[in-house]
Scaffold this motif. Structure first.
Motif, PDB file in Angstrom:
ATOM      1  N   GLN A   4      84.821  15.758  22.424  1.00 36.22           N
ATOM      2  CA  GLN A   4      83.887  16.467  21.577  1.00 36.22           C
ATOM      3  C   GLN A   4      82.880  17.217  22.428  1.00 36.22           C
ATOM      4  O   GLN A   4      82.151  16.607  23.212  1.00 36.22           O
ATOM      5  N   GLU A   5      82.862  18.555  22.247  1.00 36.80           N
ATOM      6  CA  GLU A   5      81.866  19.366  22.927  1.00 36.80           C
ATOM      7  C   GLU A   5      80.608  19.461  22.068  1.00 36.80           C
ATOM      8  O   GLU A   5      80.686  19.455  20.834  1.00 36.80           O
ATOM      9  N   SER A   6      79.486  19.601  22.718  1.00 38.96           N
ATOM     10  CA  SER A   6      78.237  19.799  21.981  1.00 38.96           C
ATOM     11  C   SER A   6      77.275  20.599  22.840  1.00 38.96           C
ATOM     12  O   SER A   6      77.310  20.538  24.071  1.00 38.96           O
ATOM     13  N   LEU A  19      76.128  22.284  28.257  1.00 39.50           N
ATOM     14  CA  LEU A  19      77.077  21.763  27.277  1.00 39.50           C
ATOM     15  C   LEU A  19      77.497  20.353  27.673  1.00 39.50           C
ATOM     16  O   LEU A  19      77.631  20.054  28.868  1.00 39.50           O
ATOM     17  N   CYS A  21      80.348  17.179  27.012  1.00 42.24           N
ATOM     18  CA  CYS A  21      81.685  16.805  26.550  1.00 42.24           C
ATOM     19  C   CYS A  21      81.763  15.281  26.606  1.00 42.24           C
ATOM     20  O   CYS A  21      81.641  14.687  27.685  1.00 42.24           O
ATOM     21  N   THR A 114      83.350  24.833  21.283  1.00 43.96           N
ATOM     22  CA  THR A 114      82.051  25.099  20.686  1.00 43.96           C
ATOM     23  C   THR A 114      81.655  26.547  20.989  1.00 43.96           C
ATOM     24  O   THR A 114      81.822  27.034  22.113  1.00 43.96           O
TER      25      THR A 114
END
Length: 120
Positions: A4-6, A19, A21, A114
């Protein structure tokens, strides 16, 4: 979710993008893995940004090397990409992907990506 990237969806020019991960522990089935960052500008193909190995070694796209830093926190399989001096040309979808190397196979898993937009 395996990966999950954010991060911020919008970055102003000249700022630094950060970012994250997060990789699920279940996705890392071997001590040997490579975590990479890849981006795709609008209307263009995929561009490799850089990677970090299981030993902590880092490799960067030569065209981005001076602005890129990839780090990791092995305690929680949390990986970070930092890209400094952002310009509108850095706009695109950013992906993290992991390659896990086992005795007889390699497994690649990608995050969903993302969107990052560089604009004032």
């Amino acid at each position: 979710v395996p990966l999950q990237e954010s991060g911020p969806g919008l970055v102003e020019p000249s700022q630094t993008l950060s970012l994250a991960c997060t990789v699920s522990r279940a996705s890392i089935t071997s001590d040997y893995y490579y975590l990479g960052w890849i981006r795709q500008p609008p209307g263009r193909g995929l561009e490799w940004v850089g990677a970090i190995t299981f030993s902590g070694a880092t490799y960067y796209n030569p065209s981005l090397k001076s602005r890129t830093s990839i780090s990791r926190d092995t305690s929680n399989y949390h990986f970070t990409l930092q890209l400094t001096s952002m310009t509108p040309e850095d706009t695109g979808v950013y992906y993290c992907a992991i390659r896990v190397v086992e005795l007889d196979a390699e497994h690649d898993t990608w995050g969903q990506g993302t969107q990052v937009t560089v604009s004032s």
